[in-house]
Design a protein around this motif. Structure first.
Motif, PDB file in Angstrom:
ATOM      1  N   LEU A  85      -1.554  -1.127  -7.772  1.00  0.00           N
ATOM      2  CA  LEU A  85      -1.458  -2.065  -6.647  1.00  0.00           C
ATOM      3  C   LEU A  85      -0.992  -3.198  -7.025  1.00  0.00           C
ATOM      4  N   ASP A 118       0.712  -1.297   0.096  1.00  0.00           N
ATOM      5  CA  ASP A 118      -0.110   0.038  -0.038  1.00  0.00           C
ATOM      6  C   ASP A 118       0.837   1.350  -0.090  1.00  0.00           C
ATOM      7  N   HIS A 157      -5.187   2.548  -6.392  1.00  0.00           N
ATOM      8  CA  HIS A 157      -6.242   1.608  -5.836  1.00  0.00           C
ATOM      9  C   HIS A 157      -7.356   1.396  -6.638  1.00  0.00           C
ATOM     10  N   ARG A 190       1.201   4.030  -3.139  1.00  0.00           N
ATOM     11  CA  ARG A 190       0.858   5.423  -2.916  1.00  0.00           C
ATOM     12  C   ARG A 190       1.916   6.315  -3.251  1.00  0.00           C
TER      13      ARG A 190
END
Length: 471
Positions: free
Chosen positions: A77, A67, A297, A71
Motif C-alpha cells: 500500500l 487501494d 494491506h 490490489r
C-alpha cells in the motif's frame, strides 16, 4: 480481438478485480483523430488549467486509486500511494519542462526580420503502458502529450487494465475532452493493431526490450511517425571500498528487490570487490531474512508483495534453476512461500566464473553476484551487457566515482544511492537495448512536440544584388 473479455485478478489473492470486453483500435483512433485539432487549438493556458484539474481529481480520489492499484499489482500500500502521488506531481513538473524545453522564444535575426521558435503537436499519439507502474509510467507520456496539444489513445497492460481505466476516468472527470484521452482495453492483438494503425502520428512505449525492438523494426519504414522507446535494463550495482556494509546491503536490497524486482531500473547484477564479498554476503543475507513479504494491506506493512502473476513467478523460478545448471552457486535460494500464489522470496546466486553469462532482464527478485579483483575489472563487468539504463556505485572515494561515471554505459549513473527511484524532474532513459535516445520524464516534452522555426518580417521587402543582367 474485439469481443474478448479481459479479466484482471489480484495477484495476492487470485480474486477477480475487474472485467471488460476488449476494445476496437480503429474506433478509438477515429475518435481521437476527430478530437485532437480542437484541443490543440486551445491556448496553452487552457490546457494547463485542464491538467491541473486532473491533478486535483486524482488528489480527491487518491485513497480509492491507491487501494485499486495495490490490489491489481500486488505492491504494498505504501508503494501504491507513492505512485499515485507521482501522478499528481507529474502535472506541475511537465508544465515546467514544457516551458523550458519546448516554449516559444525569439532568436536574434538580421535587421527588419525576426526569428521565432515555436512547437507543434504531432497529432494522435498511442501510449502502450506496462504492468509494474501501470499509472505512473503511462501518465509520464500522457500528461506532456496532452499539454503539447496531442490526443492520446492509451492501451494499458492486459495485466493491469483496471488501474489504466481509473486513470482515464480521472482525465474525463477533470473535463479533458473524452475524445482526447481514449482507453483501449485489450491484449497483444489490440496492442499490435494500435501500434500499426495508419492514423496514429506516433507511439510512446514503455515495456520489454524484445517488444521495443520489434516496434523499432516496424517503425523503420515510417520516419514520419515519432517513436519513443523506454525499455528495460540488466543494471549493475558495484560495491567497493565502503566501511559501512550494512548501508551497502540496504542499498542493494532497495535496488534489487523493491517492487519485487519488477522495475526496469532494478539491480540485476551485484559486482563486488573480492575482499568485501564474505562480510557483505553476511550482511545482505541477514537483511534479506528480515524482509516482510505479504499482501498489499498486511500489517505490519510488507517490503515487497508478489510478482504480477503465477506465469511470471514460474518463469522466474525456472530462470533461477537455469542459472544453477549453468554453474551458478546459490547464496540464497528463491522460494514460493504461498502455494498457488506468485509470492517469491529474493534469490541470490554467485555467477562468478560462469562461462556463459545471461544478458537478459530477469524481471523479478533475482540478483546475480560477480566477484572481481580490481576496480577496472568491475567496470568491465558492469558494462558487459547490451542494456544501458541505470548503474550505481557504492564507494567512499570520489575519484572512484569519477572513474565510474566516465566509463560506465548507462543513462542513469548513481553514487551511494540505489539504481532505482529516478526523479521525474530529470530525464529518464538509457542506451543500447534500454531505449532509442528518446528519454522520458522531464525530457518527454521533446518527443511530444516538434520545433518549428520561422523567419518573419512585417512586409515583403527583397532585393537581388548579383546574378542579374542590366535592366
Amino acid at each position: 480481438m474485439p469481443g474478448t473479455e479481459i479479466i484482471s485478478t489480484e495477484p495476492a489473492t487470485g480474486a477477480v478485480l475487474w472485467r471488460q470486453m476488449s476494445g476496437d483500435a480503429d474506433k478509438e483512433v477515429a475518435l481521437a483523430r476527430a478530437s485532437w485539432a480542437a484541443w490543440a487549438a486551445h491556448p496553452l493556458a487552457y490546457r494547463i488549467e485542464a491538467l491541473r484539474r486532473f491533478a486535483n481529481v486524482v488528489r480527491q480520489k487518491a485513497d480509492a486509486f491507491t487501494d485499486l492499484l495495490a490490489r491489481e499489482t500486488g505492491k504494498p500500500l505504501w508503494e501504491a500511494r507513492s505512485e499515485v502521488e507521482t501522478v499528481i506531481a507529474k502535472v506541475d513538473i511537465s508544465i515546467t519542462a514544457f516551458s523550458e524545453r519546448t516554449g516559444q522564444r525569439r532568436i536574434d535575426a538580421p535587421m527588419n526580420t525576426r526569428l521565432a521558435l515555436r512547437h507543434k503537436p504531432h497529432g494522435v499519439l498511442a501510449v502502450l503502458g506496462p504492468y509494474n507502474f501501470p499509472v505512473h509510467l503511462p501518465n509520464g507520456h500522457i500528461v506532456p502529450a496532452l499539454l503539447a496539444g496531442n490526443a492520446v489513445i492509451f492501451k494499458p497492460s492486459e495485466k493491469t487494465p483496471a488501474s489504466g481505466a481509473f486513470l482515464v476516468d480521472c482525465y474525463h472527470a477533470a473535463g479533458i475532452p473524452a475524445g482526447c484521452v481514449r482507453l483501449l482495453v485489450g491484449g497483444p492483438d489490440e496492442g499490435k493493431a494500435l501500434a500499426g494503425h495508419p492514423d496514429i502520428d506516433g507511439l510512446l512505449f514503455t515495456g520489454s526490450a524484445n517488444t521495443g525492438i520489434a516496434l523499432n523494426r516496424q517503425f523503420a519504414t515510417k520516419p514520419e511517425k515519432i517513436l519513443a522507446l523506454e525499455m528495460g535494463g540488466n543494471n549493475p550495482i558495484v560495491v567497493w571500498d565502503t566501511p559501512d556494509l550494512y548501508s551497502a546491503a540496504v542499498l542493494i536490497v532497495q535496488s534489487a528487490f523493491t517492487t519485487a524486482g519488477q522495475r526496469c531500473t532494478a539491480a540485476r547484477r551485484l559486482i563486488v570487490d573480492q575482499k568485501l564479498y564474505d562480510p557483505l554476503m553476511v550482511e545482505l543475507n541477514k537483511l534479506i531474512g528480515r524482509l516482510i513479504i505479504g499482501e498489499p494491506h498486511a500489517d505490519p506493512a510488507p517490503f515487497m508483495g508478489p510478482v504480477i502473476d503465477n506465469d511470471a513467478a514460474d518463469m522466474l523460478t525456472e530462470s533461477f534453476l537455469a542459472l544453477l545448471t549453468m554453474g551458478g552457486r546459490p547464496i540464497r535460494h528463491m522460494e514460493r512461500p504461498i502455494e498457488g500464489r506468485p509470492f517469491l522470496t529474493p534469490g541470490l546466486i554467485d555467477m562468478t566464473g560462469v562461462a556463459e553469462k545471461v544478458d537478459v532482464e530477469l524481471f523479478g527478485p533475482i540478483l546475480q553476484v560477480f566477484r572481481v579483483n580490481s576496480f577496472e575489472e568491475a567496470i568491465v563487468e558492469a558494462n558487459d551487457t547490451r542494456y544501458g539504463l541505470s548503474a550505481s556505485l557504492v564507494a567512499q572515494d570520489p575519484k572512484l566515482y569519477d572513474q565510474f561515471w566516465a566509463n560506465i554505459r548507462a543513462g542513469i549513473v548513481n553514487w551511494n544511492r540505489p539504481t532505482n527511484g529516478a526523479s521525474s524532474a530529470a530525464p529518464f532513459g538509457g542506451v543500447g537495448w534500454s531505449g532509442n535516445h528518446r528519454p522520458s520524464a522531464y525530457y518527454a516534452a521533446d518527443y511530444c512536440a516538434y520545433p518549428v522555426v520561422s523567419s518573419e518580417s512585417d512586409s515583403a521587402r527583397a532585393s537581388m544584388g548579383v546574378g542579374l543582367r542590366d535592366a
